[in-house]
Motif scaffolding. Sequence first.
Motif, mmCIF file in Angstrom:
data_model
loop_
_atom_site.group_PDB
_atom_site.id
_atom_site.type_symbol
_atom_site.label_atom_id
_atom_site.label_comp_id
_atom_site.label_asym_id
_atom_site.label_seq_id
_atom_site.Cartn_x
_atom_site.Cartn_y
_atom_site.Cartn_z
ATOM 1 N N ASP A 28 191.086 56.163 10.097
ATOM 2 C CA ASP A 28 190.078 56.209 11.097
ATOM 3 C C ASP A 28 190.573 56.870 12.301
ATOM 4 O O ASP A 28 191.760 56.593 12.799
ATOM 5 N N PHE A 30 191.947 59.619 12.744
ATOM 6 C CA PHE A 30 193.391 59.666 12.480
ATOM 7 C C PHE A 30 194.393 60.307 13.590
ATOM 8 O O PHE A 30 195.280 59.618 13.904
ATOM 9 N N THR A 61 190.246 65.304 17.697
ATOM 10 C CA THR A 61 189.379 64.131 17.308
ATOM 11 C C THR A 61 189.777 63.322 18.649
ATOM 12 O O THR A 61 190.231 63.753 19.552
ATOM 13 N N TYR A 64 187.999 55.923 18.953
ATOM 14 C CA TYR A 64 186.703 55.337 18.969
ATOM 15 C C TYR A 64 186.190 54.806 20.230
ATOM 16 O O TYR A 64 184.999 54.741 20.583
ATOM 17 N N ALA A 74 185.315 68.833 17.590
ATOM 18 C CA ALA A 74 185.027 70.126 17.565
ATOM 19 C C ALA A 74 184.130 70.348 18.923
ATOM 20 O O ALA A 74 183.720 71.506 19.186
ATOM 21 N N ASP A 121 193.549 63.779 6.009
ATOM 22 C CA ASP A 121 193.475 61.949 6.339
ATOM 23 C C ASP A 121 192.603 61.525 5.034
ATOM 24 O O ASP A 121 191.968 60.330 5.195
ATOM 25 N N GLU A 403 190.031 77.384 13.603
ATOM 26 C CA GLU A 403 189.303 76.180 13.279
ATOM 27 C C GLU A 403 187.769 76.417 13.017
ATOM 28 O O GLU A 403 187.060 75.909 11.919
HETATM 29 P P1 TTP Z 1 188.226 63.213 10.215
HETATM 30 O O1 TTP Z 1 188.412 62.240 9.288
HETATM 31 O O2 TTP Z 1 186.773 64.007 10.018
HETATM 32 O O3 TTP Z 1 187.931 62.625 11.589
HETATM 33 P P2 TTP Z 1 189.015 61.236 12.293
HETATM 34 O O4 TTP Z 1 190.074 60.959 11.153
HETATM 35 O O5 TTP Z 1 189.418 61.765 13.511
HETATM 36 O O6 TTP Z 1 187.672 60.168 12.519
HETATM 37 P P3 TTP Z 1 186.769 59.326 11.495
HETATM 38 O O7 TTP Z 1 187.250 58.024 11.800
HETATM 39 O O8 TTP Z 1 185.567 59.648 11.596
HETATM 40 O O9 TTP Z 1 187.482 59.732 10.085
HETATM 41 O O10 TTP Z 1 189.229 63.970 10.529
HETATM 42 C C1 TTP Z 1 190.813 63.747 10.226
HETATM 43 C C2 TTP Z 1 191.440 64.469 11.350
HETATM 44 O O11 TTP Z 1 191.311 66.098 11.093
HETATM 45 C C3 TTP Z 1 191.211 64.390 12.626
HETATM 46 O O12 TTP Z 1 191.871 63.114 13.035
HETATM 47 C C4 TTP Z 1 191.584 65.386 13.478
HETATM 48 C C5 TTP Z 1 191.526 66.540 12.463
HETATM 49 N N1 TTP Z 1 190.102 67.370 12.705
HETATM 50 C C6 TTP Z 1 190.384 68.581 13.540
HETATM 51 O O13 TTP Z 1 191.472 68.758 14.032
HETATM 52 N N2 TTP Z 1 189.297 69.064 13.900
HETATM 53 C C7 TTP Z 1 187.733 68.771 13.451
HETATM 54 O O14 TTP Z 1 186.679 68.983 13.771
HETATM 55 C C8 TTP Z 1 187.640 67.422 12.487
HETATM 56 C C9 TTP Z 1 186.466 66.996 12.002
HETATM 57 C C10 TTP Z 1 188.939 66.943 12.277
#
Ligand code: TTP
Length: 445
Positions: A28, A30, A61, A64, A74, A121, A403
């Motif tokens: 979550d 992450f 990211t 929450y 992004a 993650d 990215e």
């Molecule tokens: P995600 O699992 O897509 O996002 P998250 O873990 O932050 O949130 P969620 O609770 O919705 O799963 O992506 C994992 C990690 O990858 C995120 O913490 C940061 C990185 N990431 C980027 O650097 N750029 C991006 O556009 C995305 C989508 C993720």
Amino acid sequence: MGNKPHQSFDPSALAPWQGAAIILLDLDAFFAAVEQLDHPEWRGKPVIVGGSPDKRGVVSTCSYEARKFGVRSAMASARAAKLCPDAIWTPGNFPRYIELSNRVMQIMSDVSPRIQQVSIDEAFLDISPGRFVKDHPVMLAHTIRSKVAELGITCSIGLGTSKSVAKIASDMEKPDGLTVIYPGMEQAFLFPLPIRTMSGVGRQSEKRLNDFGIFTLGELANADEGVLKGIFGKNSTMMRNRCLGLNDSEVLSDDEVKSVSNEMTFSTDLREREEIKQSIEMISAKVGRRLRHKGLAGYTVSLKVRYEDLSFANVQHTLDRPVDDEHEFAPVLVELLDQVWEPGTGLRLIGVAVASFQERPEQLSLFGDDLTAGMGTAGKNAPAKTVGDKKQPRKKPKRALVEATDKVKNRFGEDAVGYGRELRFRERDTGTIAQKKDDYKDPLN
Ligand code: TTP
Ligand code: MG
């Protein structure tokens, strides 16, 4: 986050599980969660990991707490700063994220050897009873969730009889959720969902399916064969099976990744420094993209060349920090080129590899106390030779571009975005580059 109870329960009360059991675990928020773990004063507050709003950065990211304000991955940092003016900003600490990611992957591997990591993650795990494990899948999912929580971060888990069901289920109760789709419940779960939920349905396919009156996964599962063929081509049966909840693809274990590399053989030998340099940059871009996809960054970069007489040479260099961005490591490789190439010599093949993920290789101590000193072998089939200079990666100037490019390539295929030089070189490339004509992309495989 982390406030849902991880209750204990009586496994004997669980209904028996028949057949395949697959987990998709996704951490979550992450990067932001790791920042909140490492900075207790940031917990419960909006935290944004990303590039500075003043420097046209983007959000990697956010916690929450920041998502409540509408901040998303992004998004331009400037926009995020407007939406959430009180956010705590941090540029991120990638080695630390890798460390936590590895610990989570270890927790999963301890449960079942059949693990497939899909991003930094996220990973699938096959916990089919009687195959790799004995215990009830629901119990194992609880165990994994609790062990991850002990690290100080949370995850969301989907458990089902196929990778697609597990993947979709993992998103249902985010954050800190566990969603179990029992065998036999797949269609009840999938059929009402919108088609975009399914991996492999991109924006273009969605539009085309909508034109045929197909909006839900149930409608997709029952669609006319010709319609599906027209949209998904040879993947039409697989897409239908996914929507029917059939277990259509195995969890594929990545062998322990030691290095990420790519090489290219040229139909005409390369002789000019500029074209060799451009090839190194182009191959590095592929390696960089794969590194980022796997969430890996390595300390050692190496360049391999095969000469026109088919002999070869390899030179490598260890940096003072891990790299995953070709804009940082390609210039180092271009500098190394002079150790293995003399002007006028034809090169038939060029290969680029990045290795030594996270931890510096032990051999470094052999080269004295200076841990930033290089090491390497050089010359045509030459014996090992130490290179004592201090080439170091460039600062990251183009992370947002890198990215953004990854994202487009991930969705539309390798050839969707080409730097000008890539396009010039393609005709000389006899290596294999995936050509994807539509927006079909298959992260489940
Ligand atoms: P995600 O699992 O897509 O996002 P998250 O873990 O932050 O949130 P969620 O609770 O919705 O799963 O992506 C994992 C990690 O990858 C995120 O913490 C940061 C990185 N990431 C980027 O650097 N750029 C991006 O556009 C995305 C989508 C993720
Ligand atoms: Mg995540």
